[in-house]
Design a protein around this motif. Structure first.
Motif, PDB file in Angstrom:
ATOM      1  N   PHE A 284      11.350   3.050   8.655  1.00 21.27           N
ATOM      2  CA  PHE A 284      10.648   1.840   8.243  1.00 21.27           C
ATOM      3  C   PHE A 284       9.410   1.586   9.098  1.00 21.27           C
ATOM      4  N   SER A 285       9.424   2.058  10.346  1.00 22.65           N
ATOM      5  CA  SER A 285       8.278   1.837  11.225  1.00 22.65           C
ATOM      6  C   SER A 285       7.059   2.647  10.790  1.00 22.65           C
ATOM      7  N   ILE A 286       7.274   3.826  10.183  1.00 23.46           N
ATOM      8  CA  ILE A 286       6.132   4.657   9.802  1.00 23.46           C
ATOM      9  C   ILE A 286       5.771   4.527   8.323  1.00 23.46           C
ATOM     10  N   ILE A 287       6.432   3.612   7.618  1.00 23.73           N
ATOM     11  CA  ILE A 287       6.086   3.395   6.205  1.00 23.73           C
ATOM     12  C   ILE A 287       4.624   2.960   6.040  1.00 23.73           C
ATOM     13  N   PRO A 288       4.065   2.059   6.899  1.00 26.20           N
ATOM     14  CA  PRO A 288       2.641   1.715   6.732  1.00 26.20           C
ATOM     15  C   PRO A 288       1.726   2.939   6.789  1.00 26.20           C
ATOM     16  N   TYR A 289       2.050   3.881   7.657  1.00 24.73           N
ATOM     17  CA  TYR A 289       1.271   5.120   7.764  1.00 24.73           C
ATOM     18  C   TYR A 289       1.359   5.924   6.466  1.00 24.73           C
ATOM     19  N   THR A 290       2.563   6.070   5.933  1.00 23.90           N
ATOM     20  CA  THR A 290       2.752   6.861   4.718  1.00 23.90           C
ATOM     21  C   THR A 290       2.100   6.187   3.508  1.00 23.90           C
ATOM     22  N   ILE A 291       2.212   4.876   3.419  1.00 22.47           N
ATOM     23  CA  ILE A 291       1.586   4.151   2.304  1.00 22.47           C
ATOM     24  C   ILE A 291       0.067   4.288   2.360  1.00 22.47           C
ATOM     25  N   SER A 292      -0.504   4.219   3.560  1.00 23.72           N
ATOM     26  CA  SER A 292      -1.961   4.326   3.684  1.00 23.72           C
ATOM     27  C   SER A 292      -2.441   5.726   3.268  1.00 23.72           C
ATOM     28  N   ILE A 293      -1.656   6.776   3.547  1.00 22.17           N
ATOM     29  CA  ILE A 293      -2.006   8.115   3.075  1.00 22.17           C
ATOM     30  C   ILE A 293      -2.020   8.141   1.547  1.00 22.17           C
ATOM     31  N   PHE A 294      -0.990   7.551   0.955  1.00 21.67           N
ATOM     32  CA  PHE A 294      -0.889   7.512  -0.509  1.00 21.67           C
ATOM     33  C   PHE A 294      -2.086   6.786  -1.128  1.00 21.67           C
ATOM     34  N   LEU A 295      -2.435   5.636  -0.582  1.00 23.42           N
ATOM     35  CA  LEU A 295      -3.541   4.858  -1.147  1.00 23.42           C
ATOM     36  C   LEU A 295      -4.870   5.586  -0.994  1.00 23.42           C
ATOM     37  N   ALA A 296      -5.105   6.172   0.182  1.00 20.60           N
ATOM     38  CA  ALA A 296      -6.367   6.873   0.404  1.00 20.60           C
ATOM     39  C   ALA A 296      -6.476   8.095  -0.503  1.00 20.60           C
ATOM     40  N   SER A 297      -5.392   8.852  -0.663  1.00 19.61           N
ATOM     41  CA  SER A 297      -5.404  10.019  -1.539  1.00 19.61           C
ATOM     42  C   SER A 297      -5.670   9.620  -2.989  1.00 19.61           C
ATOM     43  N   THR A 298      -5.175   8.451  -3.379  1.00 24.27           N
ATOM     44  CA  THR A 298      -5.313   7.992  -4.761  1.00 24.27           C
ATOM     45  C   THR A 298      -6.721   7.514  -5.072  1.00 24.27           C
ATOM     46  N   PHE A 299      -7.326   6.782  -4.144  1.00 21.72           N
ATOM     47  CA  PHE A 299      -8.574   6.088  -4.452  1.00 21.72           C
ATOM     48  C   PHE A 299      -9.820   6.736  -3.861  1.00 21.72           C
ATOM     49  N   VAL A 300      -9.674   7.848  -3.110  1.00 19.87           N
ATOM     50  CA  VAL A 300     -10.862   8.468  -2.530  1.00 19.87           C
ATOM     51  C   VAL A 300     -11.798   8.997  -3.608  1.00 19.87           C
ATOM     52  N   ALA A 301     -11.274   9.309  -4.795  1.00 16.34           N
ATOM     53  CA  ALA A 301     -12.125   9.821  -5.880  1.00 16.34           C
ATOM     54  C   ALA A 301     -13.214   8.834  -6.266  1.00 16.34           C
TER      55      ALA A 301
END
Length: 563
Positions: free
Chosen positions: A325-342
């Motif tokens: 649960f402590s590293i979920i913010p890190y994983t979510i931010s990877i997901f968001l950046a990968s999705t919206f960098v286009a």
């Protein structure tokens, strides 16, 4: 006429979401197991009566198998039909997940996980092909970003679901869930556009064998650096050669095998003969720079993803689920950046996005390094993790999309395979090197601090083999010291030295990764000034090879060839 209408339907309208759904769900299915195994480690070790190292061995078995056979997987899909091969691979992967869920011994777990990794080598290139044959223009760029984002999405699901299952109904249900997802993906795949098989495509089995053997040697060599010894063999080494650790020997043999592989492929390419990998994916400085950025980011990202949980569990004493649960913010931010960098591709060129991304990654790692202390600066750590995830996610999606755009379009299958190879090999090397580096810093710090500490006697130092130091909790260190002649005062002093040494080793390791991220700015400036064109529906050239006559080099390669 029907094929034309079908193609149009998959490019526009609501039906166009189906291939992307299959791509994302299949990537989740393929990526879920590693995270779930990590979170479920306590339950697996108890149920199978095996040490935690056995779980780690199973994880690396899957990673090695995928990296070793990923180049072959792209050719098999093209030769026998991408959709059909994909369906068989998804079914086998689901069966392998059932094998993990039903494992009764470490050997069964190892075989099931290795089997899953081998068939992912067939699945990963197919996902790129499905994007190429179903999307174009902006949709294709966004679909590629979502493909990259599916990996951290799988990580989020594994952290939440596998952690919850492990604490409640049992770890086996996580893998039973992947069996069900495999059935869903298999059923949905029948609605995908059929990709014609290239019956005339011949497979270079010699090149495939050279690649597989080289990657396996490199993977085992790097993985053994910490436990087998960086140079001199330790007691844990399976063998030694005149006292030398097998780890550097395997790495040297792997590098020699890699050179032989590229020599073989180059020879086959000059002859116009079939080869397992087309070197025009790396034809110019542009493609090499993109690959360098990809390798460095995956090395840095996976190393940090190993060091930060290590800090949480060893220094902080958090449990596995608390760490998740402590590293979920890190994983979510990877997901968001990968999705919206286009969405940034029309605002700034890849070289600018890449350079800025590496600066963000370096700043995030530096922030975490300077914030780390025994009582945890929670707010700053979370900010650092979010920044690290944003930079990492943006770069990983960017470099894959840029390489697809930069390389000849008919080589998209080779690009997808190359991406899978670099992803797995760089990740496993990153973890291994970061672990060996951090432990080396720790051992040197403990040696110097113990010798300088007035309450620690030379006798105690001689009884403890600091050269085999590892990250231990205070309780684990106390248990070790109880087997020596340490007094209460010496034990207290040793715990203090260990606490300071752990934090310093992690700080130095994270700062080293930050420095490596800054060095990546150099190849980032060699990336293209734009992402141009789109992928063809046929992503493997036919053999005999006539690609030189039919596919022009990209503008950068043309400029380099004429100079």
């Amino acid at each position: 006429m029907t094929d034309t209408k079908t193609s149009a339907a998959t490019t526009t309208g609501t039906a166009s979401w189906l291939p992307l759904i299959v791509v994302v769900l299949t990537q989740v299915q393929a990526s879920f197991a590693v995270n779930a195994l990590t979170v479920s480690m306590a339950g697996i070790t108890t149920d199978l009566n095996t040490p935690a190292t056995s779980v780690g061995t199973a994880i690396t078995a899957g990673t090695f198998a995928m990296a070793a056979f990923i180049l072959l997987g792209a050719k098999i899909g093209a030769r026998f039909g991408t959709r059909g091969v994909f369906q068989i691979a998804v079914a086998i992967h689901a069966a392998a997940m059932a094998g993990v869920a039903l494992s009764l011994s470490p050997a069964m777990l190892f075989i099931a996980q290795a089997s899953s990794g081998a068939v992912i080598a067939l699945i990963a290139p197919a996902l790129t092909v499905f994007i190429a044959t179903n999307y174009s223009g902006d949709r294709q760029a966004k679909a590629i970003g979502l493909l990259a984002a599916a990996i951290p999405l799988a990580g989020i699901l594994a952290l939440l679901l596998a952690g919850w299952f492990a604490e409640t109904i049992g770890w086996r249900y996580s893998f039973a869930l992947m069996v069900a997802l495999g059935v869903v993906n298999l059923m949905l795949s029948f609605r995908l556009k059929r990709v014609p098989a290239q019956r005339d495509l011949r497979i270079d089995w010699t090149g495939a064998l050279l690649a597989a053997v080289s990657i396996i040697l490199l993977s085992f060599g790097f993985s053994g650096l910490n436990s087998w010894g960086l140079w001199l063999a330790t007691a844990q080494a399976p063998f030694d050669v005149l006292g030398v650790s097998p780890a550097p020997l395997l790495i040297i043999l792997g590098l020699i095998g890699g050179q032989l592989f590229f020599l073989w492929v180059g020879k086959r390419q000059r002859e116009g003969a079939p080869r397992i990998f087309d070197l025009r994916v790396l034809a110019s400085g542009t493609e090499l720079a993109i690959t360098a950025c990809m390798s460095i980011m995956l090395f840095v990202g996976t190393a940090a993803n190993f060091l930060i949980p290590l800090y949480m569990q060893v220094v902080q004493g958090l449990t596995g689920i608390q760490t998740s649960f402590s590293i979920i913010p890190y994983t979510i931010s990877i997901f968001l950046a990968s999705t919206f960098v286009a969405y940034l591709y029309k605002v700034a060129p890849p070289r600018i996005i890449g350079a800025v991304g590496f600066v963000v990654v370096a700043a995030a790692l530096s922030l975490i390094a300077f914030t780390i202390r025994g009582d945890w600066g929670q707010a700053f750590i979370v900010v650092g993790l979010v920044l690290l995830g944003l930079g990492q996610g943006a770069i990983v999606a960017l470099v894959f999309n840029t390489l697809l755009s930069s390389a000849p379009k008919q080589l998209a299958g080779d690009v997808g395979a190359w991406r899978g190879l670099v992803h797995n090999l760089s990740g496993s090397v990153g973890i291994a090197v970061a672990s060996a580096f951090a432990v080396g810093i720790l051992a040197a710090t403990l040696q110097a601090s113990a010798e300088a500490h007035p309450e620690i006697s030379p006798q105690l130092i001689s009884e403890v083999n600091i050269n085999e130091a590892d990250f231990l909790t205070n309780a684990q260190l106390e248990a070790v010291l109880r087997t020596t002649s340490a007094s209460e005062a010496e034990t207290a002093a040793a715990i203090q030295v260990n606490e300071e040494g752990r934090v310093l080793a992690l700080k130095v390791s994270l700062l080293a990764l930050a420095g490596l991220a800054l060095l990546a700015i150099i190849p980032a400036t060699r990336m293209p000034g734009r992402i141009a064109g789109e992928l063809p529906e046929k992503v493997e050239p036919d053999d005999p090879d006539a690609i030189d006559a039919s596919i022009p080099l990209n503008p950068v390669a043309q400029k380099e060839a004429s100079s």
